[in-house]
Enzyme design. Structure first.
Site, mmCIF file in Angstrom:
data_model
loop_
_atom_site.group_PDB
_atom_site.id
_atom_site.type_symbol
_atom_site.label_atom_id
_atom_site.label_comp_id
_atom_site.label_asym_id
_atom_site.label_seq_id
_atom_site.Cartn_x
_atom_site.Cartn_y
_atom_site.Cartn_z
ATOM 1 N N GLY A 85 0.810 -1.218 0.000
ATOM 2 C CA GLY A 85 0.000 0.000 0.000
ATOM 3 C C GLY A 85 0.842 1.266 0.000
ATOM 4 N N ASP A 140 2.680 2.485 2.303
ATOM 5 C CA ASP A 140 3.995 2.221 2.917
ATOM 6 C C ASP A 140 5.003 1.815 1.830
ATOM 7 O OD1 ASP A 140 5.910 1.785 4.838
ATOM 8 O OD2 ASP A 140 4.949 0.032 5.732
HETATM 9 P P1 ADP Z 1 -3.377 0.578 6.157
HETATM 10 O O1 ADP Z 1 -2.574 -0.672 6.385
HETATM 11 O O2 ADP Z 1 -3.159 1.630 7.222
HETATM 12 O O3 ADP Z 1 -4.805 0.290 5.877
HETATM 13 P P2 ADP Z 1 -2.831 0.958 3.298
HETATM 14 O O4 ADP Z 1 -1.548 1.432 2.678
HETATM 15 O O5 ADP Z 1 -3.268 -0.426 2.989
HETATM 16 O O6 ADP Z 1 -2.665 1.226 4.874
HETATM 17 O O7 ADP Z 1 -3.988 1.938 2.884
HETATM 18 C C1 ADP Z 1 -4.193 3.203 3.444
HETATM 19 C C2 ADP Z 1 -4.757 4.119 2.381
HETATM 20 O O8 ADP Z 1 -3.684 4.603 1.583
HETATM 21 C C3 ADP Z 1 -5.736 3.438 1.426
HETATM 22 O O9 ADP Z 1 -6.842 4.302 1.264
HETATM 23 C C4 ADP Z 1 -4.941 3.340 0.130
HETATM 24 O O10 ADP Z 1 -5.793 3.415 -1.004
HETATM 25 C C5 ADP Z 1 -4.086 4.564 0.231
HETATM 26 N N1 ADP Z 1 -2.887 4.627 -0.621
HETATM 27 C C6 ADP Z 1 -2.179 3.635 -1.192
HETATM 28 N N2 ADP Z 1 -1.151 4.128 -1.905
HETATM 29 C C7 ADP Z 1 -1.204 5.488 -1.774
HETATM 30 C C8 ADP Z 1 -0.452 6.594 -2.284
HETATM 31 N N3 ADP Z 1 0.615 6.406 -3.071
HETATM 32 N N4 ADP Z 1 -0.840 7.856 -1.939
HETATM 33 C C9 ADP Z 1 -1.893 8.067 -1.128
HETATM 34 N N5 ADP Z 1 -2.642 7.071 -0.625
HETATM 35 C C10 ADP Z 1 -2.309 5.803 -0.948
#
Ligand code: ADP
Length: 181
Positions: A38, A40
């Site tokens: 995601g 991260d």
């Molecule tokens: P968590 O484990 O906290 O749920 P995720 O990374 O799976 O974290 O998702 C958190 C949010 O970040 C989701 O809404 C996802 O769509 C979003 N996301 C993923 N990549 C990006 C990015 N490059 N920029 C902004 N938001 C993102």
């Protein structure tokens, strides 16, 4: 959507947080700080491998090899990112136990306090916990936005941007913000 709160700016936008030019961006990390999927994964890819090196040092030297607790936040440099700093915070996994709203609010509050204490006056957040961690976005949005609003109402800070990764997520936050204001 942009709104002024006590002389500060709160902005919602659809986009990729790794491209934001605020002084700090927030990473929805996991407690290991060793990267993941995601947002991260996207942040680590864009920042380069030095970010992982710094995260490993924090794990060892600051956290004594323990996980960063849910709701807490730590700050690193941004390396190859446009942002100077990355604030890594660990959102709650949604399991309907009842403590998720408090822990999610802690993520936003602690990230904002850490930036303020570092002299940072612009910060971008992703929608913490609403991806893999399964927090329903229509329940996460009011917690996120109310915590930011309360913080901005209490002090002169600068700019807070919520960067939503899809148009659908953006619409949820926009509707929620309209209801809260
Ligand atoms: P968590 O484990 O906290 O749920 P995720 O990374 O799976 O974290 O998702 C958190 C949010 O970040 C989701 O809404 C996802 O769509 C979003 N996301 C993923 N990549 C990006 C990015 N490059 N920029 C902004 N938001 C993102």
């Amino acid at each position: 959507m942009r709104t002024e709160i006590n002389g500060n700016l709160l902005e919602l936008k659809a986009g990729d947080i790794t491209r934001q030019r605020t002084e700090a961006i927030v990473n929805a990390a996991n407690g290991s700080l060793l990267g993941g999927g995601g947002v991260d994964g996207a942040i680590h890819r864009a920042a380069g491998k030095e970010l992982l090196e710094e995260c490993k040092r924090i794990r060892k030297e600051v956290l004594n090899d323990h996980y960063l607790p849910t709701g807490e936040a730590v700050l690193t440099k941004g390396y190859q990112l446009p942002a100077s700093y990355v604030i890594h915070t660990v959102g709650p996994v949604w399991n309907n136990r009842g403590d998720e709203p408090r822990l999610l609010a802690n993520c936003y509050q602690n990230s904002l306090e850490l930036s303020r204490n570092k002299g940072v006056s612009s910060i971008s957040f992703p929608s913490i916990s609403t991806g893999v961690y399964g927090y329903p976005i229509n329940q996460a949005a009011p917690v996120a936005l109310q915590t930011i609003i309360n913080f901005l109402q209490a002090q002169a800070f600068g700019d807070v941007v919520m960067t939503l990764f899809s148009e659908q997520d953006y619409q949820v936050y926009k509707q929620t913000l309209k209801e809260l204001l």
